[in-house]
Design a protein around this motif. Structure first.
Motif, mmCIF file in Angstrom:
data_model
loop_
_atom_site.group_PDB
_atom_site.id
_atom_site.type_symbol
_atom_site.label_atom_id
_atom_site.label_comp_id
_atom_site.label_asym_id
_atom_site.label_seq_id
_atom_site.Cartn_x
_atom_site.Cartn_y
_atom_site.Cartn_z
ATOM 1 N N ARG A 31 5.201 93.920 46.418
ATOM 2 C CA ARG A 31 4.813 94.291 45.056
ATOM 3 C C ARG A 31 5.361 93.326 44.010
ATOM 4 O O ARG A 31 5.003 93.422 42.845
ATOM 5 N N HIS A 32 6.234 92.414 44.418
ATOM 6 C CA HIS A 32 6.734 91.373 43.511
ATOM 7 C C HIS A 32 6.806 90.075 44.285
ATOM 8 O O HIS A 32 7.400 90.021 45.360
ATOM 9 N N SER A 33 6.199 89.025 43.742
ATOM 10 C CA SER A 33 6.099 87.776 44.494
ATOM 11 C C SER A 33 6.549 86.554 43.720
ATOM 12 O O SER A 33 6.465 85.445 44.219
ATOM 13 N N GLY A 34 7.025 86.725 42.493
ATOM 14 C CA GLY A 34 7.357 85.565 41.672
ATOM 15 C C GLY A 34 8.850 85.401 41.448
ATOM 16 O O GLY A 34 9.678 85.798 42.273
ATOM 17 N N SER A 35 9.196 84.832 40.313
ATOM 18 C CA SER A 35 10.589 84.587 39.968
ATOM 19 C C SER A 35 11.340 85.907 39.840
ATOM 20 O O SER A 35 10.801 86.925 39.406
ATOM 21 N N THR A 36 12.615 85.878 40.219
ATOM 22 C CA THR A 36 13.473 87.050 40.075
ATOM 23 C C THR A 36 14.315 87.004 38.807
ATOM 24 O O THR A 36 15.170 87.868 38.602
ATOM 25 N N ALA A 37 14.083 86.022 37.942
ATOM 26 C CA ALA A 37 14.835 85.922 36.687
ATOM 27 C C ALA A 37 14.661 87.203 35.880
ATOM 28 O O ALA A 37 13.547 87.690 35.693
ATOM 29 N N GLY A 38 15.763 87.774 35.424
ATOM 30 C CA GLY A 38 15.722 88.980 34.618
ATOM 31 C C GLY A 38 15.654 90.271 35.399
ATOM 32 O O GLY A 38 15.766 91.349 34.814
ATOM 33 N N MET A 39 15.484 90.200 36.712
ATOM 34 C CA MET A 39 15.435 91.410 37.526
ATOM 35 C C MET A 39 16.843 91.915 37.839
ATOM 36 O O MET A 39 17.784 91.131 37.943
ATOM 37 N N ALA A 40 16.973 93.234 37.992
ATOM 38 C CA ALA A 40 18.246 93.865 38.355
ATOM 39 C C ALA A 40 19.403 93.308 37.524
ATOM 40 O O ALA A 40 20.375 92.780 38.080
ATOM 41 N N PRO A 41 19.306 93.404 36.203
ATOM 42 C CA PRO A 41 20.381 92.846 35.370
ATOM 43 C C PRO A 41 21.726 93.464 35.717
ATOM 44 O O PRO A 41 21.839 94.648 36.036
ATOM 45 N N GLY A 42 22.741 92.627 35.666
ATOM 46 C CA GLY A 42 24.082 93.069 36.007
ATOM 47 C C GLY A 42 24.484 92.742 37.422
ATOM 48 O O GLY A 42 25.660 92.879 37.772
ATOM 49 N N PHE A 43 23.521 92.267 38.241
ATOM 50 C CA PHE A 43 23.807 92.019 39.649
ATOM 51 C C PHE A 43 23.569 90.562 40.018
ATOM 52 O O PHE A 43 22.642 89.915 39.518
ATOM 53 N N VAL A 44 24.418 90.075 40.918
ATOM 54 C CA VAL A 44 24.390 88.675 41.331
ATOM 55 C C VAL A 44 23.117 88.371 42.117
ATOM 56 O O VAL A 44 22.700 89.150 42.980
ATOM 57 N N GLN A 45 22.510 87.218 41.816
ATOM 58 C CA GLN A 45 21.420 86.698 42.609
ATOM 59 C C GLN A 45 21.890 85.423 43.316
ATOM 60 O O GLN A 45 22.813 84.752 42.856
ATOM 61 N N GLY A 46 21.238 85.111 44.443
ATOM 62 C CA GLY A 46 21.692 83.963 45.213
ATOM 63 C C GLY A 46 20.566 83.093 45.720
ATOM 64 O O GLY A 46 19.473 83.585 46.039
ATOM 65 N N ASN A 47 20.815 81.788 45.776
ATOM 66 C CA ASN A 47 19.962 80.833 46.467
ATOM 67 C C ASN A 47 20.217 80.967 47.971
ATOM 68 O O ASN A 47 21.255 81.481 48.399
ATOM 69 N N LEU A 48 19.296 80.454 48.774
ATOM 70 C CA LEU A 48 19.405 80.608 50.215
ATOM 71 C C LEU A 48 19.195 79.275 50.918
ATOM 72 O O LEU A 48 18.279 78.523 50.586
ATOM 73 N N ALA A 49 20.040 78.985 51.889
ATOM 74 C CA ALA A 49 19.855 77.845 52.788
ATOM 75 C C ALA A 49 20.187 78.313 54.193
ATOM 76 O O ALA A 49 21.271 78.866 54.427
ATOM 77 N N ILE A 50 19.256 78.121 55.118
ATOM 78 C CA ILE A 50 19.420 78.572 56.500
ATOM 79 C C ILE A 50 19.246 77.362 57.409
ATOM 80 O O ILE A 50 18.235 76.652 57.325
#
Length: 274
Positions: A31-50
């Protein structure tokens, strides 16, 4: 299975008060496929490298030598798609809006989930993201144009060389936010408190000095207007591993799609140094 192409590059609108687990559930359900900027304010977001386990040690050394670009906030056990310290219900294979799959330094797919690509030897690194310090800037009254416009932050490859480790070497990637001079000074003070999510800017103004020829043509993300009374302010960016992977050409790797981050259960305040 979700497919990135199904979204057509768009994104469903989610309320900004969304809790982390609800945001991840919406992402997992497509239901969401774009940028996560501004989502779940107050919580840490992270980049991913595998990366495969055979390369994980070298990448860890690379990250430790380049803490501005690659501040590690979580790391998985080999073969596990979970990082319990960041959230008990997180599944790294499904909980980001979009991924990039790499073979020999070339991006070969940009899927909406990576279960079909998962291997038992993979080690995941979650890297701090500037979306976390953006909340502190907004709370201080500093406007951020990409959020106001609903676009992704502009990101650029630079001429700043990262410190190498093993096969990993390449250019620093930066994110840019246009700010008035007084706001830029305040932004330095605020973001210095968040070294785990890139900390203070690495450069202000004069983009040509760090190898950026045209601010209107970012390497990743979306261009934003820079007004006559504003300066471009540049922060080290967690997309740096993608530039390094393209340069190092490992046989296999997975990263997040720029702007499509992992939303964790960790509060931004936990990463503040002061």
């Amino acid at each position: 299975m979700r497919h990135a192409g199904e979204a057509g590059g768009g994104t469903a609108s989610l309320p900004h008060e969304t809790a982390p687990e609800a945001a991840r559930a919406a992402i997992r359900a497509g239901r969401h496929s774009g940028s996560t900027a501004g989502m779940a304010p107050g919580f840490v977001q992270g980049n991913l490298a595998i990366l495969p386990r055979a390369l994980a040690g070298d990448f860890l050394r690379f990250a430790l030598r380049n803490p501005k670009s690659c501040p590690i906030i979580g790391m998985s056990e080999p073969g596990s798609p979970h990082v319990p310290a960041l959230g008990a219900g997180i599944d790294l294979r499904t909980d980001l809006p979009r991924y990039r799959v790499w073979r020999n330094g070339e991006c070969i797919a940009e899927p909406a989930e990576i279960r079909e690509f998962w291997r038992d030897d993979l080690v995941a690194f979650v890297i701090g993201c500037s979306f976390s310090f953006e909340e502190a800037l907004i709370e201080d009254g500093i406007p951020l144009r990409h959020i106001a416009c609903g676009s992704n932050v502009a990101m650029y490859r630079t001429s700043i060389a990262c410190a190498p480790a093993g096969p990993f070497a390449g250019p620093m990637v930066v994110s840019m936010r246009p700010l008035r001079p007084a706001d830029a000074i305040r932004a330095i003070q605020i973001t210095s408190r968040f070294p785990a999510v890139h900390g203070a800017p690495v450069h202000i103004g004069m983009p040509a000095m760090i190898g950026i020829a045209d601010l209107a043509r970012p390497d990743y993300g979306d261009p934003v207007e820079i007004r006559a009374d504003e300066l471009p302010v540049f922060w080290a960016c967690g997309v740096t591993p993608q530039a390094v992977i393209a340069a190092a050409r490992p046989d296999f790797a997975i990263t997040h799609y720029p702007g499509s981050m992992l939303i964790t259960d960790i509060r931004n305040s936990k990463l503040a140094a002061l």
